[in-house]
Scaffold this motif. Structure first.
Motif, PDB file in Angstrom:
ATOM      1  N   GLY A  52      21.640  70.014   4.770  1.00 47.70           N
ATOM      2  CA  GLY A  52      22.451  71.120   4.273  1.00 47.70           C
ATOM      3  C   GLY A  52      21.651  72.130   3.471  1.00 47.70           C
ATOM      4  N   LYS A  53      22.281  73.265   3.209  1.00 44.51           N
ATOM      5  CA  LYS A  53      21.635  74.352   2.468  1.00 44.51           C
ATOM      6  C   LYS A  53      22.689  75.069   1.634  1.00 44.51           C
ATOM      7  CE  LYS A  53      19.091  78.701   3.316  1.00 44.51           C
ATOM      8  NZ  LYS A  53      18.470  79.563   4.361  1.00 44.51           N
ATOM      9  N   VAL A  54      22.358  75.363   0.381  1.00 38.31           N
ATOM     10  CA  VAL A  54      23.266  76.098  -0.508  1.00 38.31           C
ATOM     11  C   VAL A  54      22.562  77.369  -0.975  1.00 38.31           C
ATOM     12  CG1 VAL A  54      24.751  76.021  -2.543  1.00 38.31           C
ATOM     13  CG2 VAL A  54      24.250  73.903  -1.300  1.00 38.31           C
ATOM     14  N   VAL A  55      23.119  78.512  -0.616  1.00 40.37           N
ATOM     15  CA  VAL A  55      22.586  79.806  -1.052  1.00 40.37           C
ATOM     16  C   VAL A  55      23.364  80.242  -2.292  1.00 40.37           C
ATOM     17  CG1 VAL A  55      22.225  82.224  -0.431  1.00 40.37           C
ATOM     18  CG2 VAL A  55      21.924  80.420   1.299  1.00 40.37           C
ATOM     19  N   CYS A  56      22.644  80.463  -3.381  1.00 46.02           N
ATOM     20  CA  CYS A  56      23.271  80.765  -4.680  1.00 46.02           C
ATOM     21  C   CYS A  56      22.931  82.197  -5.089  1.00 46.02           C
ATOM     22  CB  CYS A  56      22.763  79.805  -5.750  1.00 46.02           C
ATOM     23  SG  CYS A  56      23.084  78.071  -5.370  1.00 46.02           S
ATOM     24  N   VAL A  57      23.961  83.014  -5.253  1.00 47.80           N
ATOM     25  CA  VAL A  57      23.772  84.427  -5.596  1.00 47.80           C
ATOM     26  C   VAL A  57      24.293  84.679  -7.005  1.00 47.80           C
ATOM     27  CG1 VAL A  57      24.303  86.801  -4.939  1.00 47.80           C
ATOM     28  CG2 VAL A  57      24.071  85.046  -3.166  1.00 47.80           C
ATOM     29  N   ASP A  58      23.467  85.275  -7.833  1.00 54.17           N
ATOM     30  CA  ASP A  58      23.901  85.644  -9.186  1.00 54.17           C
ATOM     31  C   ASP A  58      23.066  86.827  -9.656  1.00 54.17           C
ATOM     32  OD1 ASP A  58      25.727  83.839 -11.338  1.00 54.17           O
ATOM     33  OD2 ASP A  58      24.494  85.400 -12.233  1.00 54.17           O
ATOM     34  N   LEU A  59      23.625  87.573 -10.594  1.00 57.19           N
ATOM     35  CA  LEU A  59      22.955  88.772 -11.102  1.00 57.19           C
ATOM     36  C   LEU A  59      22.110  88.489 -12.341  1.00 57.19           C
ATOM     37  CD1 LEU A  59      22.633  91.850 -10.765  1.00 57.19           C
ATOM     38  CD2 LEU A  59      24.714  92.154 -12.121  1.00 57.19           C
ATOM     39  N   LEU A  60      22.426  87.400 -13.052  1.00 52.75           N
ATOM     40  CA  LEU A  60      21.772  87.133 -14.334  1.00 52.75           C
ATOM     41  C   LEU A  60      20.515  86.293 -14.169  1.00 52.75           C
ATOM     42  CD1 LEU A  60      24.797  86.320 -16.677  1.00 52.75           C
ATOM     43  CD2 LEU A  60      23.591  88.487 -16.414  1.00 52.75           C
ATOM     44  N   ASP A  61      19.423  86.775 -14.734  1.00 52.53           N
ATOM     45  CA  ASP A  61      18.182  85.992 -14.738  1.00 52.53           C
ATOM     46  C   ASP A  61      18.368  84.673 -15.467  1.00 52.53           C
ATOM     47  OD1 ASP A  61      16.483  87.824 -13.346  1.00 52.53           O
ATOM     48  OD2 ASP A  61      16.369  89.055 -15.137  1.00 52.53           O
ATOM     49  N   SER A  62      19.137  84.702 -16.554  1.00 56.95           N
ATOM     50  CA  SER A  62      19.343  83.472 -17.335  1.00 56.95           C
ATOM     51  C   SER A  62      20.006  82.390 -16.495  1.00 56.95           C
ATOM     52  CB  SER A  62      20.188  83.755 -18.582  1.00 56.95           C
ATOM     53  OG  SER A  62      21.468  84.267 -18.227  1.00 56.95           O
ATOM     54  N   ALA A  63      20.928  82.799 -15.622  1.00 57.17           N
ATOM     55  CA  ALA A  63      21.610  81.837 -14.754  1.00 57.17           C
ATOM     56  C   ALA A  63      20.652  81.278 -13.710  1.00 57.17           C
ATOM     57  CB  ALA A  63      22.801  82.500 -14.071  1.00 57.17           C
TER      58      ALA A  63
END
Length: 234
Positions: free
Chosen positions: A76-87
């Motif tokens: 499996g593969k999980v693509v994680c999108v977020d705007l915050l560098d801290s996250a």
């Protein structure tokens, strides 16, 4: 500074604080455990391999790391999108700590403008993120891209806040809610039903919630009608 810019500045401050103060999967904050609704959906993919999952607004991996653990041995593969560098920085560290770094793929982007390839994903998750896009129009476009990016028999799971209020605990003052999109519950449900017309509704729930947060070192009660909307593409 525009209203959206101000809200994003305040939300960044709040999330940076939470990610630094609270550790993932330790009691004391909303990072304590994944959303049960999301994790339970994995049972609907029992026996399937090569699952591809998109987590929009993934944060530090509250949901994506448990998903990755479940599908790690199934290619499996999980693509994680977020705007915050801290996250994303914390997510990378946690993915190593929980030994799923080969499953997690991070992308820094504003989900309001992130392009989703058509028919790409088995599961797309958006938990408490869609209300933070710039406008109602962009919210609709993001959901349409989620729908388009889902394979046949694939699932979209949306948890979105509506009719949000923020109240100063000490003074009782009603504050401006730090949500870019804050609309009536029924209006949000109507948008979701219209976009996913023809899909199978797996779960639809509206739950009034309230919890304490901190805004500019002030204790605040946040009230919301949290909508859970899970659908499967026929």
């Amino acid at each position: 500074m525009s209203k959206v810019q101000f809200i994003r500045k305040e939300e960044k401050k709040y999330h940076d604080f939470c990610y630094e103060k609270y550790k993932l999967f330790e009691e004391g904050s909303w990072l304590y455990k994944p959303v049960k609704t999301v994790i339970d959906l994995l049972l609907m993919f029992e026996g399937k391999t090569n699952l591809k999952v998109l987590d929009l607004g993934s944060g530090v991996g509250r949901n994506s790391i448990p998903i990755a653990q479940e599908i790690k041995n199934k290619n499996g593969k999980v693509v994680c999108v977020d705007l915050l560098d801290s996250a994303l920085d914390k997510l990378k560290l946690y993915s190593e700590e929980y030994e799923v770094e080969e499953v997690i793929f991070t992308i820094k982007a504003d989900i309001g403008h992130y392009e989703i390839t058509k028919n790409e994903y088995d599961l797309i998750v958006a938990v408490s993120t869609l209300e933070h896009v710039e406008s109602e129009d962009i919210l609709e476009k993001v959901i349409q891209k989620m729908a388009s990016g889902t394979k046949n028999e694939g699932i979209n799971c949306i948890i979105v806040n509506s009719e949000v209020e923020e109240i100063d605990i000490e003074t009782g003052e009603n504050l401006d809610a730090m949500m870019e999109v804050n609309i009536k519950t029924e209006d949000m449900l109507n948008k979701l039903r219209a976009i996913y017309d023809g899909w199978e509704i797996v779960n639809q729930l509206v739950k009034p919630l309230e919890y304490k947060i901190v805004r500019d070192e002030r204790d605040v009660i946040l009230k919301t009608n949290a909508i859970t909307f899970t659908v499967r593409k026929k």
